[in-house]
Design an enzyme around this catalytic site. Sequence first.
Site, mmCIF file in Angstrom:
data_model
loop_
_atom_site.group_PDB
_atom_site.id
_atom_site.type_symbol
_atom_site.label_atom_id
_atom_site.label_comp_id
_atom_site.label_asym_id
_atom_site.label_seq_id
_atom_site.Cartn_x
_atom_site.Cartn_y
_atom_site.Cartn_z
ATOM 1 N N ARG A 1 -12.447 60.526 1.453
ATOM 2 C CA ARG A 1 -12.373 60.933 0.184
ATOM 3 C C ARG A 1 -11.065 60.725 -0.326
ATOM 4 O O ARG A 1 -10.358 59.774 -0.113
ATOM 5 C CB ARG A 1 -12.849 62.447 0.033
ATOM 6 N N SER B 1 -19.415 69.730 1.562
ATOM 7 C CA SER B 1 -20.460 70.717 1.867
ATOM 8 C C SER B 1 -19.664 72.137 1.370
ATOM 9 O O SER B 1 -20.565 72.955 0.594
ATOM 10 C CB SER B 1 -20.774 70.693 3.323
ATOM 11 N N HIS C 1 -22.184 62.448 1.658
ATOM 12 C CA HIS C 1 -22.509 61.942 2.943
ATOM 13 C C HIS C 1 -23.557 60.911 3.143
ATOM 14 O O HIS C 1 -23.382 59.658 3.623
ATOM 15 C CB HIS C 1 -23.292 62.983 3.970
ATOM 16 N N LYS D 1 -15.988 75.423 12.367
ATOM 17 C CA LYS D 1 -16.198 76.203 10.954
ATOM 18 C C LYS D 1 -17.309 77.200 11.176
ATOM 19 O O LYS D 1 -18.138 77.042 12.150
ATOM 20 C CB LYS D 1 -16.294 74.991 10.104
#
Length: 171
Positions: A91, A129, A18, A42
């Site tokens: 990504r 993460s 990030h 989430k």
Amino acid sequence: MEKTAIYPGTFDPITYGHVDIIERASKIFDEVIIGVAKETYKECLFSLTERIELAREATKHLPNVIIESFTGLVVDYVRKRNSKVMIRGLRAVSDFEYELQIALANRTLSEEIETVFLIPQSKYLYLSSSLVKQIISTGGSIKEYVPETIREKMELKYKTKVKYELQEDCS
Ligand code: ADP
């Protein structure tokens, strides 16, 4: 006219991936606002306050970066901050379909807001993460992936929690 870009996400917690995107954005725009989402689909390890604190810590070297929380639709938030640009990180190929779907849905909701995709250094292409949480929960080293202060806070969280317990919500 000042150009402001908004980088929304969960940041649970913020990683060097990030930070890489934020550093790139901070060179292109006058101001970059990191919008830490209050609600997310989430489950979170860190509360909203903690996620904001960690993001502030990790970006304190960037004077034109602001961290705040947001709630509700991301396009409404971008509009409220008088911005027309939303930053997202790309990504590996696995991100592409999901991010394309979100970007097109957001365009349907708000034609004037553009999503700008930035690509991190290759060493962060597979960093997330979730990966960091998985590694630390099994006793591995996350030194390469998050700043020292975040590593310490994560270790403390796992030590005090004995077992990896997720927050029921992210607030
Ligand atoms: P979300 O829950 O919205 O996916 P995240 O905090 O996980 O939020 O990520 C926010 C944005 O940052 C997403 O666009 C994601 O693809 C991007 N991102 C996360 N990790 C990386 C990384 N290692 N490199 C580049 N972009 C990343």
